[in-house]
Design a protein around this motif. Sequence first.
Motif, PDB file in Angstrom:
ATOM      1  N   ARG A  44       0.831  -1.210   0.000  1.00 55.22           N
ATOM      2  CA  ARG A  44       0.000   0.000   0.000  1.00 55.22           C
ATOM      3  C   ARG A  44       0.863   1.257   0.000  1.00 55.22           C
ATOM      4  O   ARG A  44       0.567   2.222  -0.681  1.00 55.22           O
ATOM      5  N   LEU A  45       1.915   1.231   0.798  1.00 55.90           N
ATOM      6  CA  LEU A  45       2.728   2.442   0.910  1.00 55.90           C
ATOM      7  C   LEU A  45       3.494   2.753  -0.375  1.00 55.90           C
ATOM      8  O   LEU A  45       3.532   3.901  -0.811  1.00 55.90           O
ATOM      9  N   VAL A  46       4.091   1.721  -0.986  1.00 53.84           N
ATOM     10  CA  VAL A  46       4.956   2.019  -2.144  1.00 53.84           C
ATOM     11  C   VAL A  46       4.279   1.690  -3.472  1.00 53.84           C
ATOM     12  O   VAL A  46       4.779   2.084  -4.522  1.00 53.84           O
ATOM     13  N   ARG A  47       3.185   0.961  -3.416  1.00 59.21           N
ATOM     14  CA  ARG A  47       2.383   0.642  -4.617  1.00 59.21           C
ATOM     15  C   ARG A  47       3.214  -0.011  -5.718  1.00 59.21           C
ATOM     16  O   ARG A  47       3.051   0.263  -6.897  1.00 59.21           O
ATOM     17  N   ASP A  48       4.132  -0.832  -5.304  1.00 57.10           N
ATOM     18  CA  ASP A  48       4.981  -1.552  -6.262  1.00 57.10           C
ATOM     19  C   ASP A  48       5.400  -2.838  -5.541  1.00 57.10           C
ATOM     20  O   ASP A  48       6.117  -2.783  -4.540  1.00 57.10           O
ATOM     21  N   GLU A  49       4.961  -3.969  -6.075  1.00 61.19           N
ATOM     22  CA  GLU A  49       5.167  -5.212  -5.328  1.00 61.19           C
ATOM     23  C   GLU A  49       6.646  -5.597  -5.208  1.00 61.19           C
ATOM     24  O   GLU A  49       7.065  -6.118  -4.185  1.00 61.19           O
ATOM     25  N   ALA A  50       7.425  -5.324  -6.267  1.00 62.13           N
ATOM     26  CA  ALA A  50       8.850  -5.679  -6.197  1.00 62.13           C
ATOM     27  C   ALA A  50       9.544  -4.830  -5.122  1.00 62.13           C
ATOM     28  O   ALA A  50      10.339  -5.341  -4.321  1.00 62.13           O
ATOM     29  N   LEU A  51       9.214  -3.556  -5.111  1.00 64.44           N
ATOM     30  CA  LEU A  51       9.807  -2.666  -4.107  1.00 64.44           C
ATOM     31  C   LEU A  51       9.315  -3.054  -2.704  1.00 64.44           C
ATOM     32  O   LEU A  51      10.093  -3.034  -1.732  1.00 64.44           O
ATOM     33  N   ALA A  52       8.054  -3.419  -2.629  1.00 68.81           N
ATOM     34  CA  ALA A  52       7.491  -3.845  -1.336  1.00 68.81           C
ATOM     35  C   ALA A  52       8.234  -5.073  -0.798  1.00 68.81           C
ATOM     36  O   ALA A  52       8.508  -5.176   0.393  1.00 68.81           O
ATOM     37  N   GLU A  53       8.585  -5.990  -1.708  1.00 64.85           N
ATOM     38  CA  GLU A  53       9.346  -7.181  -1.284  1.00 64.85           C
ATOM     39  C   GLU A  53      10.703  -6.769  -0.714  1.00 64.85           C
ATOM     40  O   GLU A  53      11.140  -7.286   0.315  1.00 64.85           O
TER      41      GLU A  53
END
Lengths: 235, 183
Positions: free
Chosen positions: B39-48
């Motif tokens: 939710r915060l970064v709205r990018d799953e790769a970055l979230a990982e």
Amino acid sequence: MKRYKNPDIFEPLAMAYALGILQGRARSRFEQLMQQHLYLRATTQAYQQKLNGLVELLPSHTVPTRVWHNLEQALQLKPTKLSFWERFQTPLNWALPSLAAVLAAIVTALFLNQPNPPQAYIAALKSTQQQHQLVLAMAKHAEMKISFEMLDQYLEQQEGMVPTLWCISKNKHEPPMRLGTLEQTKQEIALNQKMWNSLETASEFAISLEPHNANMATQPQGKIILSGAVHPMGQ
Amino acid sequence: MHTMDALNELLLRCGRQDGVAFKQLYQQSSPKLYALCCRLVRDEALAEDILQEGFLKIWHSAATYSTDKGQAFIWMATIVRNQALDRLRMAKSRPEIHPEVEYESLEFASQAITPDLLTQLSSDTQQLLECMEQLKPEQRECIFQAFYYGCTHEELAASQQRPLGTVKAWIRRGLEQLRNCLA
């Protein structure tokens, strides 16, 4: 600087920081002040603890398995391969009331009528996955085989994996004995004399999912899906 | 044992370098923390990446945790959220909100608080929710958007289609009210 010692000023700033709404230079300045003043750090941490409880409301999101693998590598954690006994015991949950009732009935009957040596053994195998799956296994000396009865659902299936029955000895130094594999069409396993003898010291039966080509394995390699205590029976 | 208490125990064990406890802690807490990162970064790769960094920090800082610092889950959430906010601040441009993406909805936060849900939450979170309930809907919405999506005042003003000063006042008053309620 004195104004930052006024709670009416620093507390709202701490809350705004904890919420993430304090941006740009104001955020950097507040971070510098936090480095200098313990009370600012403590207040901010307290509000972070309070506000971050909102994370508890979030619905879960499946995490790709690579994240854990990367962590394991980065931290050089030893693969958390539990010993057989740990794997066997960890998921057990003895609270299933139906299982308790079945076992209580069986054990009561057994104590009332038990010649020596036992001519049969019975075990109620409960799912280790909390799915209320129950399998009754009965070994009879007269037939030299173990028969199975599924009481609830189908046995868990996975492609390339075979449900395999193991006899776990009361003596923890003895390795488990592989008794055979279960097939959908033939829910019984033939026993030889060595296998039958092993039942005398059996404490548990366990069913694990083993790869097709693992028929020579001397210990369960795969996941244990069912397990239960073995009880001797009279003739 | 309550799930939250179990997590406290696991985190304490991590402080003693117990890798098995770390794996269990990760399995039990990472799905929600990953949802937060997404939710915060709205990018799953970055979230990982952020989740991974967060858990590395959790492992290395676990020895400093004690139960008087609060619930382990919230302690971990603070670490992971700070990582995500730092990444957001470093980013040259902020990610856009795509309302069609499933995790962009705030529905989960506005659902009725049932007794079942309450029992799953820590007492601090229960108190916070009670306080949030007392805010005006627009204040609550802005605080949720800021918390879950890292929205700035400007982004909130745009999404709410209100002047910047109005949104700033909503949040300021909302936080004041929360402060009094939580005191």
